[in-house]
Design an enzyme around this catalytic site. Structure first.
Site, PDB file in Angstrom:
ATOM      1  N   ARG A 166      -0.116 -45.028  55.945  1.00  0.00           N
ATOM      2  CA  ARG A 166      -0.855 -45.821  56.635  1.00  0.00           C
ATOM      3  C   ARG A 166      -1.080 -47.185  55.906  1.00  0.00           C
ATOM      4  O   ARG A 166      -2.246 -47.673  55.875  1.00  0.00           O
ATOM      5  CB  ARG A 166      -2.508 -45.133  56.674  1.00  0.00           C
ATOM      6  CG  ARG A 166      -2.441 -43.527  56.990  1.00  0.00           C
ATOM      7  CD  ARG A 166      -2.273 -43.755  58.898  1.00  0.00           C
ATOM      8  NE  ARG A 166      -2.268 -42.364  59.143  1.00  0.00           N
ATOM      9  CZ  ARG A 166      -1.221 -41.600  59.301  1.00  0.00           C
ATOM     10  NH1 ARG A 166       0.022 -42.349  59.023  1.00  0.00           N
ATOM     11  NH2 ARG A 166      -1.280 -40.422  59.779  1.00  0.00           N
ATOM     12  N   SER A 292     -10.407 -42.016  62.360  1.00  0.00           N
ATOM     13  CA  SER A 292     -10.368 -41.432  61.041  1.00  0.00           C
ATOM     14  C   SER A 292     -10.788 -42.486  60.031  1.00  0.00           C
ATOM     15  O   SER A 292     -10.212 -43.624  60.142  1.00  0.00           O
ATOM     16  CB  SER A 292      -8.970 -40.907  60.789  1.00  0.00           C
ATOM     17  OG  SER A 292      -8.502 -39.807  61.471  1.00  0.00           O
ATOM     18  N   GLU A 393      -9.984 -46.386  55.807  1.00  0.00           N
ATOM     19  CA  GLU A 393      -8.774 -46.632  56.524  1.00  0.00           C
ATOM     20  C   GLU A 393      -9.191 -47.850  57.137  1.00  0.00           C
ATOM     21  O   GLU A 393      -8.162 -48.629  57.128  1.00  0.00           O
ATOM     22  CB  GLU A 393      -8.487 -45.440  57.573  1.00  0.00           C
ATOM     23  CG  GLU A 393      -7.168 -45.505  58.324  1.00  0.00           C
ATOM     24  CD  GLU A 393      -6.736 -44.285  59.093  1.00  0.00           C
ATOM     25  OE1 GLU A 393      -6.134 -44.394  60.220  1.00  0.00           O
ATOM     26  OE2 GLU A 393      -6.927 -43.294  58.536  1.00  0.00           O
TER      27      GLU A 393
END
EC number: 1.3.1.98
Length: 399
Positions: A166, A292, A393
């Site tokens: 990520r 998320s 995130e």
């Protein structure tokens, strides 16, 4: 002028002083240069799906790439011989799921598992999006960027991008000491991405949940359109699809192909989720989120040994090269006492999704400060219960 609440999937954020949507490559670079020249805060915005922005006014310029083109430099049919690779080049402003749908419609394999992820092509490589056994990094051939410091166009290959879980070199360029002056946008702004996919009507089922949904085995091959449809259904069942109605807003007009909006609206509105109630349609507010909210923690083997025996644990290589463990943020959140639908008070507009503990949602009229307070409470609870720090995130601006 719009607010961030108008432009983001979670629907919160303050008013924007200046907004621009250039429709040419030159126009995009010039808009970036104009802001940087006078030291104006600059926010490069894609689909608004990975940002949480303060309720305060943003006294700077928000730029959204208005280019949506996707082209095939190669022939769509494979050439003679064993090489079945096909290149696709997309402007940074192209809608990500439009790109996936286009690739699958050409009979190309490589991104079908990434169906339904909101956002744009440009944002996909900054974040190195991933789901259901695929990461965008594995399909990237090159990324064309504008270097805001050197004031030049550069082409990064896979090695230059330094993809990680990520993250990428582009995302990290926001958070270095030198990069602080570019925040909340990277030093390197994506102009276009060239992908290399494989000409094949089938893809590999590389994720257990996806294989189970298709009544198949891990590693089996299946038609890519079938895989895409299954991924969309699984994501919808978790509340992880964006609200198609957002594209009815004047500020979102043209951001996604009309035929794909219609398909998304039809599938989402008819989906039945079987849960504790016999058959219920999940709340539309479950889709008002950043997706998320926390990345799955990657921790040392020593720290992982302190987790309960039933905590999910997967072996990974940590950024420092050591062998570590990845665990599930959703599992930690739930087992720390924050269950689906949790909110800090009955009056709060911020809540965990009723379907998935990894999504923080706007129930309607929530403030960014409420979302952030809920995020902090969850971080504190998980840290107290398991000694693990959860990392957000989304890019957090002004909070």
């Amino acid at each position: 002028m719009p607010s961030f609440a108008d432009l983001t999937t979670i629907g919160v954020g303050g008013k924007i002083a200046h907004f621009s949507e250039p429709t040419t490559r030159v126009g995009l670079i010039e808009a970036i240069e104009d802001a940087d020249r006078v030291g104006m805060p600059l926010c490069m915005l894609g689909g608004g799906s990975n940002m949480l922005v303060s309720d305060s006014p943003f006294n700077g310029l928000v730029i959204r790439d208005g280019r949506r083109d996707i082209v095939v430099p190669d022939e769509a049919e494979p050439v003679e011989g064993s090489d079945r690779s096909v290149h696709l080049t997309a402007s940074a402003g192209a809608n990500w799921d439009d790109f996936v749908e286009f690739a699958v419609s050409l009979g190309l394999e490589g991104v079908e598992g990434l169906s339904g992820i909101p956002g744009t092509v440009g944002a996909s490589v900054v974040q190195n999006i991933g789901a259901y056994g695929q990461e965008v990094a594995t399909s990237v051939a090159s990324v064309e960027v504008w270097d805001r410091q050197a004031k030049t166009v550069l082409t990064f290959d896979d090695a230059d991008m330094q993809f990680g879980y990520r993250t990428s070199a582009l995302k990290r360029s926001m958070f270095t000491d030198d990069g602080a002056r570019f925040f909340p946008s990277p030093r390197y702004v994506v102009l276009s991405v060239t992908f290399v996919l494989r000409h094949s009507p089938t893809g590999i089922l590389a994720y257990p949940q996806l294989a189970k949904a298709l009544h198949a085995s891990l590693g089996d091959r299946m038609n890519t359109e079938t895989i895409r449809d299954a991924v969309l259904k699984v994501r919808a069942a978790k509340g992880m699809l964006e609200d198609p109605a957002r594209y009815e807003s004047r500020w979102m007009s043209g951001m996604k192909r009309e035929e794909n909006i219609a398909k998304a609206s039809q599938s989402v509105e008819t989906l039945q989720v079987h849960g504790t109630e016999p058959s219920r349609v999940f709340r539309i507010t479950d889709r008002h989120s950043c997706g998320s909210f926390f990345v799955n923690p990657q921790i040392s083997a020593h720290d992982a040994a302190g987790l309960p025996d039933d905590a999910p644990k997967f072996g990974v290589t940590l950024p420092d090269g050591q062998t570590g463990v990845k665990t599930s943020a959703a599992w930690l959140i739930d087992h720390a006492g924050f269950h689906r639908g949790f909110r800090l008070s009955e009056r709060s507009g911020a809540a965990l999704s009723s379907l998935h503990t990894l999504a923080l949602t706007n129930l309607g009229g929530a403030k960014a400060s409420e979302i952030w307070a809920l995020a902090h409470a969850i971080q504190d609870g998980v840290r107290h219960a398991f000694g693990v720090d959860l990392v957000p995130e989304p890019v957090i601006v002004g909070l």
